[in-house]
Design an enzyme around this catalytic site. Sequence first.
Site, PDB file in Angstrom:
ATOM      1  N   LYS A 204       0.838  -1.199   0.000  1.00  0.00           N
ATOM      2  CA  LYS A 204       0.000   0.000   0.000  1.00  0.00           C
ATOM      3  C   LYS A 204       0.875   1.251   0.000  1.00  0.00           C
ATOM      4  O   LYS A 204       1.867   1.321   0.729  1.00  0.00           O
ATOM      5  CB  LYS A 204      -0.915  -0.014   1.231  1.00  0.00           C
ATOM      6  CG  LYS A 204      -1.893   1.161   1.326  1.00  0.00           C
ATOM      7  CD  LYS A 204      -2.696   1.036   2.609  1.00  0.00           C
ATOM      8  CE  LYS A 204      -3.702   2.160   2.780  1.00  0.00           C
ATOM      9  NZ  LYS A 204      -4.455   2.019   4.058  1.00  0.00           N
TER      10      LYS A 204
ATOM     11  N   SER B 297      -9.224  -0.400   7.905  1.00  0.00           N
ATOM     12  CA  SER B 297      -8.744  -0.207   6.542  1.00  0.00           C
ATOM     13  C   SER B 297      -8.121  -1.409   5.865  1.00  0.00           C
ATOM     14  O   SER B 297      -7.876  -1.358   4.662  1.00  0.00           O
ATOM     15  CB  SER B 297      -7.763   0.960   6.492  1.00  0.00           C
ATOM     16  OG  SER B 297      -8.428   2.180   6.678  1.00  0.00           O
TER      17      SER B 297
ATOM     18  N   SER C  66      -9.214   1.782   3.691  1.00  0.00           N
ATOM     19  CA  SER C  66      -8.393   2.557   2.782  1.00  0.00           C
ATOM     20  C   SER C  66      -7.372   1.720   2.006  1.00  0.00           C
ATOM     21  O   SER C  66      -6.679   2.243   1.128  1.00  0.00           O
ATOM     22  CB  SER C  66      -7.646   3.657   3.551  1.00  0.00           C
ATOM     23  OG  SER C  66      -6.771   3.104   4.525  1.00  0.00           O
TER      24      SER C  66
END
Length: 464
Positions: free
Chosen positions: A80, A180, A156
């Site tokens: 990420k 997330s 996220s």
Amino acid sequence: MSELTELTAVQLVNGYRKGEFSPVEATRAALERAEQMQPVVNAFVRLDPEDALALAAASAERWRRGEPAGLVDGVPVTVKDILLMRGGPTLKGSKAIDPNGRWDEDAPSVARLREHGAVFLGKTTTPEFGWKGVTDSPLSGVTRNPHDTSRTAGGSSGGSAAAVALGAGPLSLGTDGGGSVRIPAAFCGIFALKPTYGRVALYPASAFGTLAHVGPMTRDAADAALLMDVIGGPDARDWSALAPTASFVQALAGGVRGLRVAYSPVLGGQVAVRPAVAAAVRRAVERLAGLGAYVEETDPDFTDPVDAFHTLWFSGAARVTQHFGPHQRELLDPGLREICALGSRYSALDYLAAVDVRMELGRRMGQFHESYDLLVTPTLPITAFEAGAEVPKGSGHRRWTGWTPFTYPFNMTQQPAATVPVGTDAEGLPIGMQIVGARHRDDVVLRAAHALYEAEAGGSGTHL
């Protein structure tokens, strides 16, 4: 060899060991899948095919000599774009970050993967600074759900979830400050674990403080345990990192027989859980009981801590952008700009009052786990909604926390919490079940999740 994209990390490593295929073949297949899906799903901010194939070739030579570098040597991995990875910028979904910099340092979890020979495919999408439960940003646009591209992948860590779901590497590193890794994993039909805070070292420290965890996003619990054995060690840059623990892979055995499981369909609140979600989770809970767990339907004794969470979360967002000038602020996601303005108005006493709520919640959950080994809830009360929106149309919610009541409380308590796919709704959209353990009992969470995967593999082969 597109079938290589369907294999787990455990299966890839076993195949390398037996000489059935090579890291180069697996990496080429994962890159082809990533490049094929990128125009439609938009899971990546950067793909590094040349670097990835060079890492894969070096891994193939180590396997040829019978000298793998570590537990995931040659396994394609994504990261990420919140976590530092040397060799390229970490822009965190923001146009306000200058891409021109040294970018010569790995985050601790990335460094551990590099030491174990992982093959880095690239960086995955995130909303700006990971601020919300869906993945769209001014920098990279909207990330879509691989099961239905009109729907959100969640967030996220939405890019990571989509990448794993579509076979662009079986392992991904995500971050979780309020759900997330669990939110997008549930929406995309994969596994994810938010470990006990400190179990995976984090550097630089998050502006969201000890709400923020680093966790594995994988095909199943066995892969997550393998990844935790790699990234679960301490790092001198994180003074809050926990001491090493026993192998999570070795802890997978044993099943759930005798475990005390509390099943909470609504977590004590007035949560409207969609019938398909409630039914799928209840069936999975019944399977746990069938595997020998003692299941009781009950709720922890706490009220929704959303106001305290907002104080902590919005303050963190304001801290992230505190040094930004007017031009940088104009570049921000409007929703992020709004919560930053709210966060900047809280006083130190407001923040400490929220910490008091958090500490009381932690005390209550600590006592709850004296009676129960695990707490099981839906991961989310809904399935994936339209892409590009923070909240579902017509829901009446103002912020993403309105539709994630099961996830953010356990960031406040620092407990390990995982999501396991337990079926789909009538539209084919995945449903997740959350498994929460006492602090430091990540092993029990992984063991229970693994038992469900093993039961599925031994049955009809359909979803749980």
